[in-house]
Design a protein around this motif. Structure first.
Motif, PDB file in Angstrom:
ATOM      1  N   HIS A 271       0.828  -1.209   0.000  1.00 26.40           N
ATOM      2  CA  HIS A 271       0.000   0.000   0.000  1.00 26.40           C
ATOM      3  C   HIS A 271       0.864   1.261   0.000  1.00 26.40           C
ATOM      4  CE1 HIS A 271      -4.089  -1.554   1.593  1.00 26.40           C
ATOM      5  NE2 HIS A 271      -3.394  -2.594   1.178  1.00 26.40           N
ATOM      6  N   ASN A 272       0.285   2.310  -0.543  1.00 23.65           N
ATOM      7  CA  ASN A 272       0.782   3.667  -0.344  1.00 23.65           C
ATOM      8  C   ASN A 272      -0.339   4.627  -0.676  1.00 23.65           C
ATOM      9  OD1 ASN A 272       2.066   6.116  -0.192  1.00 23.65           O
ATOM     10  ND2 ASN A 272       3.064   5.927  -2.170  1.00 23.65           N
ATOM     11  N   HIS A 273      -1.183   4.911   0.293  1.00 23.24           N
ATOM     12  CA  HIS A 273      -2.246   5.875   0.024  1.00 23.24           C
ATOM     13  C   HIS A 273      -2.637   6.620   1.300  1.00 23.24           C
ATOM     14  CE1 HIS A 273      -5.883   3.488   1.500  1.00 23.24           C
ATOM     15  NE2 HIS A 273      -4.956   2.549   1.458  1.00 23.24           N
ATOM     16  N   GLY A 274      -2.961   7.891   1.107  1.00 23.45           N
ATOM     17  CA  GLY A 274      -3.400   8.732   2.200  1.00 23.45           C
ATOM     18  C   GLY A 274      -4.840   9.170   2.056  1.00 23.45           C
ATOM     19  N   PHE A 275      -5.493   8.767   0.947  1.00 26.68           N
ATOM     20  CA  PHE A 275      -6.899   9.073   0.701  1.00 26.68           C
ATOM     21  C   PHE A 275      -7.639   7.763   0.442  1.00 26.68           C
ATOM     22  CE2 PHE A 275      -4.593  12.875  -0.346  1.00 26.68           C
ATOM     23  CZ  PHE A 275      -5.409  13.920   0.072  1.00 26.68           C
ATOM     24  N   ALA A 276      -8.958   7.773   0.637  1.00 25.54           N
ATOM     25  CA  ALA A 276      -9.757   6.571   0.437  1.00 25.54           C
ATOM     26  C   ALA A 276     -11.115   6.936  -0.139  1.00 25.54           C
ATOM     27  CB  ALA A 276      -9.936   5.820   1.762  1.00 25.54           C
ATOM     28  N   VAL A 277     -11.764   5.952  -0.754  1.00 28.35           N
ATOM     29  CA  VAL A 277     -13.087   6.133  -1.347  1.00 28.35           C
ATOM     30  C   VAL A 277     -14.151   5.941  -0.277  1.00 28.35           C
ATOM     31  CG1 VAL A 277     -14.732   5.240  -3.044  1.00 28.35           C
ATOM     32  CG2 VAL A 277     -12.293   5.361  -3.612  1.00 28.35           C
TER      33      VAL A 277
END
Length: 405
Positions: free
Chosen positions: A310-316
């Motif tokens: 993973h590499n994310h700071g935003f989500a749906v």
């Protein structure tokens, strides 16, 4: 190794928290959003991932640099991490694939870092307070007294940190995208043509598609629907990338055009967030995000748990209690279901459209670096394109038969 290893350095967070250590890699000043990665391996792939543009990466594993660097593992042609924070850097590499030292490689590209700090304490702080803006200062950029936490010196640095823009609202895809289109060919005759929109693509991704027989045309983030149609693709792919999906309006509208045209679609990471917004769902910023190669995700269709990168700071923000009509134009794109769920915090990790050929995942199935649990998703995309092409051919034949009658 770089000279003057014991030069003082300080990392300053926007809430005023400071950590004093020693300079690592390049000396100077770097600013960005400070985040942490829980991966114990794959630091070269992590630091060269364009998704980390404008981010300072805290590595939670205590020893970094053990395996050195080589020419095969980078995910792009440069380091995109704004800075690196380590506890114990390796004094020298020890791996048969190494062709150089990590610190020398980072220094050659001007990446400012800090080592010899309590990264566990820093990570716990970020988990409690959330990721935030920060800066690393060393060499000529560190004012007198900063290493001793002199309040006046720290206040100067804190002012610099707080002047930097937030990640929320940042539109960054164009800054990391390719300037010109290029092609990654399969070894044999192509089974399909995929147009991959580069929003910060990792090198391993088109390689994974090409290994399955796809001819991959990687195009800039500014590509238009007309240009995509000129390439006559069997499918369209949106890559990972940095920034806030809410402000990527050009790419959201492009994706809506792709869906309207009926092209099979697959999105990864940023591409997953853009599919969510194209379908009419919202996105939101996570407190500290998911970064690392050991994140558990449930594939709801099979009940299997995948260990993923993973590499994310935003989500749906989509409903997880069953299929829902896409909010865009009162269900214009039909029904959508959340296909994957993060088991650490129940974050949406995948979307699947039930009435159009489109799906996406929030994580990185290309496994660079990371486990190979999710590589089947590339096969799923190939199968989707093949089935769509066969259905189109059958429909065309049926239509021609009716015309002859």
């Amino acid at each position: 190794m770089a000279p003057n290893q014991k030069d003082p350095a300080v990392v300053v967070l926007e809430d005023g928290t400071t950590f004093v250590g020693h300079a690592y890699a390049a000396r100077g000043r770097t600013l960005g959003e400070i985040v942490f990665s829980t991966g114990m391996t794959g630091y070269q792939e992590t630091f060269t991932d364009p998704s980390y543009h404008r981010q300072i990466i805290v590595m939670t594993a205590p020893h970094i640099g053990n395996t050195g660097v080589n020419s095969e593992d980078p995910e792009s042609t440069q380091y995109w991490a704004a800075g690196v924070v380590l506890r114990d850097p390796a004094r020298r590499s020890s791996n048969w694939r190494a062709t150089g030292e990590l610190e020398d490689s980072l220094e050659a590209q001007g990446v400012v870092g800090i080592c010899d700090i309590d990264t566990r304490a820093l990570t716990r702080h970020l988990r409690e307070r959330g990721v935030m803006r920060a800066g690393i200062f060393s060499g000529a950029a560190i004012p007198s007294g900063a290493a001793e936490r002199n309040p006046a010196a720290i206040e100067v640095l804190l002012g610099i940190v707080r002047q930097q823009p937030l990640m929320a609202g940042a539109n960054l895809a164009a800054e990391v995208s390719t300037d010109e289109a290029y092609v990654v060919e399969p070894e044999n005759e192509p089974l399909a043509t995929v147009v991959a929109v580069d929003l910060g693509i990792k090198a391993r991704t088109p390689q994974q598609l090409a290994a399955r027989g796809a001819r991959v045309v990687v195009v800039p983030a500014s590509t238009t629907l007309a240009k995509i149609e000129e390439l006559h693709p069997d499918g369209v792919f949106f890559s990972n990338g940095p920034g806030d999906p809410e402000v990527a309006t050009t790419q959201i509208e492009l994706l809506r055009g792709v869906l309207e045209a009926g092209y099979p679609f697959f999105g990864i990471c940023f591409g997953n967030q853009l599919l969510g917004r194209a379908l009419g769902y919202g996105t939101y910023k996570l407190e500290y995000g998911h970064r690392g190669v050991n994140q558990p995700v449930l594939d709801r269709s099979t009940g299997k748990v995948e260990i993923t990168a993973h590499n994310h700071g935003f989500a749906v923000d989509a409903p997880t209690d069953g299929p829902s009509n896409s909010p865009y134009k009162d269900g214009h794109f039909g029904r959508v279901e959340v296909s994957h769920i993060g088991l650490n915090d129940d974050v949406v990790e995948g979307l699947r459209c039930l009435d159009i050929p489109a799906f996406s995942v929030q994580y990185h199935p290309e496994a660079a670096a990371g486990p190979h649990d999710a590589s089947y998703l590339f096969d799923r995309f190939i199968d989707m394109m093949t089935a769509h092409r066969e259905d189109a051919a059958t429909g065309a034949a049926a239509s021609e038969g009716k015309d002859q009658i």
